[in-house]
Design an enzyme around this catalytic site. Structure first.
Site, mmCIF file in Angstrom:
data_model
loop_
_atom_site.group_PDB
_atom_site.id
_atom_site.type_symbol
_atom_site.label_atom_id
_atom_site.label_comp_id
_atom_site.label_asym_id
_atom_site.label_seq_id
_atom_site.Cartn_x
_atom_site.Cartn_y
_atom_site.Cartn_z
ATOM 1 N N LYS A 264 0.959 -1.267 -0.016
ATOM 2 C CA LYS A 264 -0.274 0.158 0.450
ATOM 3 C C LYS A 264 0.669 1.035 0.133
ATOM 4 O O LYS A 264 1.719 0.951 0.586
ATOM 5 C CB LYS A 264 -0.818 0.236 1.439
ATOM 6 C CG LYS A 264 -1.780 1.309 1.186
ATOM 7 C CD LYS A 264 -2.974 0.763 0.200
ATOM 8 C CE LYS A 264 -4.008 1.868 0.613
ATOM 9 N NZ LYS A 264 -3.785 3.620 -0.053
ATOM 10 N N CYS B 268 0.784 12.765 -6.802
ATOM 11 C CA CYS B 268 0.751 12.900 -5.408
ATOM 12 C C CYS B 268 0.354 14.630 -5.102
ATOM 13 O O CYS B 268 0.801 15.538 -6.239
ATOM 14 C CB CYS B 268 1.720 12.406 -4.542
ATOM 15 S SG CYS B 268 2.968 14.039 -4.935
ATOM 16 N N ILE C 256 -1.040 3.671 -15.859
ATOM 17 C CA ILE C 256 -1.551 4.882 -15.645
ATOM 18 C C ILE C 256 -2.048 4.288 -13.905
ATOM 19 O O ILE C 256 -2.062 3.702 -13.839
ATOM 20 C CB ILE C 256 -1.702 5.709 -16.480
ATOM 21 C CG1 ILE C 256 -3.576 4.772 -16.431
ATOM 22 C CG2 ILE C 256 -1.575 6.848 -18.182
ATOM 23 C CD1 ILE C 256 -4.484 5.502 -17.694
ATOM 24 N N SER D 134 -4.852 6.211 -12.308
ATOM 25 C CA SER D 134 -6.426 6.465 -12.703
ATOM 26 C C SER D 134 -6.252 7.648 -13.251
ATOM 27 O O SER D 134 -6.068 9.342 -13.257
ATOM 28 C CB SER D 134 -7.442 6.274 -11.541
ATOM 29 O OG SER D 134 -6.914 7.536 -10.357
#
Length: 312
Positions: free
Chosen positions: A43, A130, A192, A194
């Site tokens: 994660k 991000c 990619i 999303s």
């Protein structure tokens, strides 16, 4: 038959999870590690644990999914401790992947310094899709900032590193980003993430289907496969050969996987369909891909990898 070369490593097959799917806890990560998948990724971690955005923040759609998760995770130390112990158990296997996605550029640098100083010897993935500063685009849409970050990172980071990228939609942007990426000793790119800021409406309620950001969220699944294939192909034809590509987006079956490999991906991450089916999906995908290869007369992925045909 399904073995894939990825830098100096060889994986038994190209399949793995997309970070964020079935990898929150040690239990889920162990399920991935013991599945048919060729590898797995942890994660995306932040320095401290995060609860993420309010529910509902993920919804299955007819042709995929929409989400605005908000980076829920148990903190970098939780995953790093697991990763260091797990790599000791998996000494005969190619290394797995460790994902970081700080909430700021400074946090990303701090996360990578922590990994550099640790005993983790696998492959790190830095998520450049991000947040940046308010009013600015996400980091990977800010080309000068991306260049600056990579220059800083490779000033101290000596372990294998890849970057996760958002989709690009203009040929000039592929050119510009590839020029930046080719300057650095990257192990790979992941393309990619999303497609950002999509909106889906429930026709029965006239309402959006997720709560955060007034319903705006990242689009995944079948909806995004053509965009994902275009990004994989665009970077495969622009990046130096030593930078490998993980293809992510819209892989639901063996044919989708085959097309990503044909465009130039060396590894494949599964997101939406893994969320829907669970780790058993990897056994199905490997069988379907092997069947397609057999039908076409291929004995290995290298025989068709990157060999997409165009029309004269």
């Amino acid at each position: 038959m399904l073995a894939t070369n990825f830098g100096k490593f060889t994986y038994k097959n190209p399949f793995m999870n997309a970070s964020g799917v079935h990898c929150m806890t040690i239990e889920e990560l162990d399920e991935l590690a013991s599945s048919t998948a060729g590898s797995f990724v942890t994660k995306s971690a932040t320095l401290e644990a995060r609860a993420g955005n309010p529910e509902p923040r993920y919804t299955d759609l007819p042709l995929g999914s929409i989400n605005s998760m908000g980076l829920p995770n148990l903190g970098v130390d939780y995953y790093l401790d697991y990763a260091i112990k797990k790599q000791q158990e998996m000494t005969q296997q190619a290394p797995f992947f460790f994902s970081v996605a700080g909430m700021s550029v400074a946090e990303n640098i701090e996360l990578l310094k922590k990994i550099q100083e640790s005993d983790f010897e696998g492959i790190t993935e830095l998520n450049l899709s991000c947040p940046n500063v308010p009013g600015k685009p996400q980091v990977a849409y800010d080309f000068p900032l991306t260049d600056q970050i990579l220059e800083t990172v490779f000033g101290f980071f000596t372990k294998p590193l890849g970057v996760k990228l958002p989709p690009y939609f203009d040929l000039a942007h592929f050119d510009e980003m590839a020029k930046i990426l080719n300057k650095y000793p990257l192990t790979y790119i992941n393309s990619i993430n999303s497609i950002g800021n999509a909106l889906f409406i429930d026709p029965a309620t006239d309402s959006v289907v997720i709560k955060p950001k007034d319903g705006f969220g990242g689009l995944g699944g079948e909806y995004v496969k053509p965009t994902a294939l275009a990004n994989v192909r665009a970077f495969y034809t622009r990046l130096k050969p030593e930078i490998k590509i993980i293809g992510t987006g819209g892989i639901r079956n063996g044919q989708d996987a085959y097309e990503h490999l044909l465009c130039g991906a060396s590894m494949l991450q599964i997101g939406t369909e893994l969320q829907k089916e669970g780790p058993a999906i990897f056994e199905r995908l490997t069988k379907e891909l092997a069947a397609i290869m057999k039908e076409k007369g291929y004995q290995s992925i290298s025989e068709f990898h990157g060999k997409l045909k165009t029309i004269d």
